[in-house]
Motif scaffolding. Structure first.
Motif, short mmCIF file in Angstrom:
data_model
loop_
_atom_site.label_atom_id
_atom_site.label_comp_id
_atom_site.label_asym_id
_atom_site.label_seq_id
_atom_site.Cartn_x
_atom_site.Cartn_y
_atom_site.Cartn_z
N ILE A 51 0.84 -1.20 0.00
CA ILE A 51 0.00 0.00 0.00
C ILE A 51 0.88 1.26 0.00
N ALA A 52 1.93 1.23 0.82
CA ALA A 52 2.84 2.38 0.88
C ALA A 52 3.49 2.62 -0.48
N PHE A 53 3.85 1.54 -1.16
CA PHE A 53 4.49 1.66 -2.48
C PHE A 53 3.52 2.27 -3.50
N VAL A 54 2.30 1.76 -3.53
CA VAL A 54 1.30 2.26 -4.48
C VAL A 54 0.95 3.71 -4.17
N ASP A 55 0.74 4.00 -2.89
CA ASP A 55 0.39 5.36 -2.47
C ASP A 55 1.45 6.35 -2.92
N ARG A 56 2.72 6.02 -2.71
CA ARG A 56 3.80 6.96 -3.01
C ARG A 56 4.09 7.07 -4.50
N ILE A 57 3.74 6.07 -5.26
CA ILE A 57 3.85 6.23 -6.71
C ILE A 57 2.95 7.38 -7.15
N GLY A 58 1.71 7.37 -6.64
CA GLY A 58 0.78 8.44 -6.98
C GLY A 58 1.25 9.79 -6.49
N SER A 59 1.78 9.84 -5.27
CA SER A 59 2.30 11.10 -4.73
C SER A 59 3.47 11.61 -5.56
N GLY A 60 4.32 10.69 -6.02
CA GLY A 60 5.44 11.08 -6.87
C GLY A 60 4.99 11.64 -8.21
N LEU A 61 3.91 11.09 -8.73
CA LEU A 61 3.35 11.60 -9.98
C LEU A 61 2.89 13.05 -9.84
N TRP A 62 2.26 13.36 -8.72
CA TRP A 62 1.63 14.67 -8.55
C TRP A 62 2.57 15.71 -7.96
N ALA A 63 3.38 15.33 -6.97
CA ALA A 63 4.20 16.32 -6.27
C ALA A 63 5.15 17.05 -7.20
N SER A 64 5.67 16.33 -8.19
CA SER A 64 6.66 16.94 -9.08
C SER A 64 6.04 17.84 -10.14
N VAL A 65 4.71 17.79 -10.31
CA VAL A 65 4.08 18.58 -11.37
C VAL A 65 2.96 19.48 -10.86
N SER A 66 2.69 19.49 -9.57
CA SER A 66 1.54 20.23 -9.06
C SER A 66 1.62 21.72 -9.39
N VAL A 67 2.79 22.31 -9.16
CA VAL A 67 2.95 23.74 -9.45
C VAL A 67 2.76 24.01 -10.94
N LEU A 68 3.31 23.13 -11.78
CA LEU A 68 3.17 23.29 -13.23
C LEU A 68 1.72 23.11 -13.66
N TYR A 69 1.00 22.18 -13.03
CA TYR A 69 -0.41 21.95 -13.36
C TYR A 69 -1.22 23.21 -13.09
N PHE A 70 -1.05 23.78 -11.89
CA PHE A 70 -1.83 24.97 -11.54
C PHE A 70 -1.46 26.16 -12.43
N THR A 71 -0.22 26.17 -12.91
CA THR A 71 0.23 27.28 -13.76
C THR A 71 -0.25 27.14 -15.19
N PHE A 72 -0.01 25.97 -15.79
CA PHE A 72 -0.29 25.80 -17.22
C PHE A 72 -1.68 25.27 -17.53
N VAL A 73 -2.26 24.51 -16.62
CA VAL A 73 -3.59 23.94 -16.87
C VAL A 73 -4.68 24.81 -16.25
N SER A 74 -4.49 25.17 -14.97
CA SER A 74 -5.50 25.99 -14.29
C SER A 74 -5.35 27.47 -14.60
N GLY A 75 -4.19 27.88 -15.12
CA GLY A 75 -3.99 29.27 -15.50
C GLY A 75 -3.79 30.22 -14.34
N LEU A 76 -3.23 29.76 -13.21
CA LEU A 76 -3.00 30.62 -12.06
C LEU A 76 -1.67 31.37 -12.20
N SER A 77 -1.60 32.53 -11.58
CA SER A 77 -0.35 33.28 -11.56
C SER A 77 0.59 32.68 -10.51
#
Length: 402
Positions: free
Chosen positions: A4-30
């Motif tokens: 469970i820890a392995f699966v959980d952290r795979i997902g966290s690794g997917l999101w943590a590295s791109v969250s700022v970019l997602y909000f910038t380029f997809v959501s259009g935030l400053s």
């Protein structure tokens, strides 16, 4: 639970590295909006740790964990449905709250299922989690090569699906025995003792306050090293991600072997002394990185990264043991929930502490390392009497049968 820890952290690794970019380029935030969103959501999410621990003392742990995982999944899926700032803030805060609760609950599960072997179990679990995080991060890096909005959305969806998978896997886990929940078999039966509350336990609260300072190594890798490398001007900018990789590799390779040095409560407390020296040397290495050319700076920063990683692993070992050893046996969930505030609070004060050190220069880093080193010695003294008293006490009975 390791899977469970392995699966959980795979997902966290997917999101943590791109969250700022997602909000910038997809959501259009400053940039300002993204920073405010992260800070505000992080502050609101702090409540997840004590709430999760409290619930685990009253309800079956696996059911609470399944609920939390599904809450995280819903929050991640919800981010895909809107670009409105207020809703993005709400969903991010809910997800952060669930994330902190899940951290406490998985630690509590390890404590209950592993018993006296909890430190080694936690070390193995952390190693597996780091491997999952690395895999998720590498996958995210590959997906970002596409440079499309769809790639960002799929990464966020993958994060949400990892929580769903974790919830389904948790349903297959057995419920560990708990001293925190009182079991009775008749209406007249009553608990023989009242669980001690962590908010009235001054020693434990003081321990949590000192542990907040010891968690500052996390901010060094996330904020301090990248900014300091850019600030010095002599180290190659590409060194920052390499040092993060070094940190991850060291944790995967050494966390389990190091855990044996803190497998008992006295041993964990004794580790605070070498931990103090490690933090002091790490601060010295950061300060020394401004005294030479590119080669000398690179070597100093690498030494600092190694020392801060070693401190991170030693502190993790100590915290896994002392946070439980200092807690009331009849309210472990509540106590670990309060301890979870240490890491959560550090996420707010950590960036401020390291940026202050950077602005001050070499003296700032010397002060940073020395301050944490002194805090280690304070904690070493703080917990001594409490641990001695608890070792001499008789465990209370919380289960009555009539």
């Amino acid at each position: 639970m390791l899977t469970i820890a392995f699966v959980d952290r795979i997902g966290s690794g997917l999101w943590a590295s791109v969250s700022v970019l997602y909000f910038t380029f997809v959501s259009g935030l400053s940039i300002t909006q993204v920073g405010t969103l992260a800070a505000t959501a992080g502050a609101l999410g702090i409540a997840g740790a004590p709430i999760g621990g409290r619930l685990a003392d009253r309800f079956p742990l696996t059911r609470v964990l399944v609920t939390v995982q599904l809450l995280r999944a819903l929050a991640s899926f919800a981010l895909l449905t809107t670009d409105r700032y207020a809703l993005l803030l709400l969903f991010t805060a809910v997800g952060g709250c669930g994330d902190r609760a899940a951290n406490v609950l998985t630690r509590l599960y390890a404590t209950r299922i592993a018993g006296p072997d909890r430190v080694r179990y936690q070390a193995v679990q952390r190693t597996v989690a780091n491997a999952g995080w690395a895999l998720g991060g590498l996958t995210a890096a590959a997906a970002l090569a596409l440079g499309s909005t769809a790639a960002y959305r799929w990464l966020l969806a993958g994060d949400a699906l990892s929580f769903v998978a974790s919830a389904l896997l948790t349903l297959r886990c057995g419920e560990p025995r708990s001293h925190s929940r009182t079991v009775t078999t008749s209406k007249k039966a009553r608990p023989t003792t009242t669980p001690t509350g962590p908010w009235r336990d001054r020693t434990y609260l003081a321990y949590v306050a000192t542990d907040t300072v010891l968690f500052l190594d996390d901010a060094v890798f996330k904020v301090g090293l990248p900014l300091w490398i850019a600030h010095t001007g002599t180290a190659p900018h590409g060194l920052a991600p390499l040092l993060l990789v070094l940190n991850n590799v060291m944790v995967v390779a050494l966390q389990v072997p190091l855990a044996r040095f803190g497998a008992t409560t006295p041993a964990a407390r004794a580790l605070l002394i070498p931990l103090s020296a490690t933090f002091a040397l790490a601060g010295l290495a950061m300060a020394a990185s401004t005294t030479g050319g590119t080669t000398a700076t690179t070597l100093s920063l690498t030494a600092a990264a190694v020392l801060f990683t070693l401190a991170e692993m030693l502190h993790a070992t100590i915290a896994w043991e002392l946070s439980v050893a200092l807690a009331s046996d009849t309210a472990q969930g509540a106590y670990l929930g309060v301890h979870g505030l240490a890491q959560a609070a550090q996420r707010s004060i950590g960036p401020l502490a390291v940026t202050t050190a950077i602005a001050t220069g070499p003296l700032g880093w010397l002060t940073f390392g020395t301050a944490i080193a002194v805090t280690c010695t304070i904690q070493h003294r703080l917990v001594r009497d409490r641990l001695t008293q608890k070792a001499l006490s008789v465990p209370s009975i919380t289960v009555s049968e009539h």
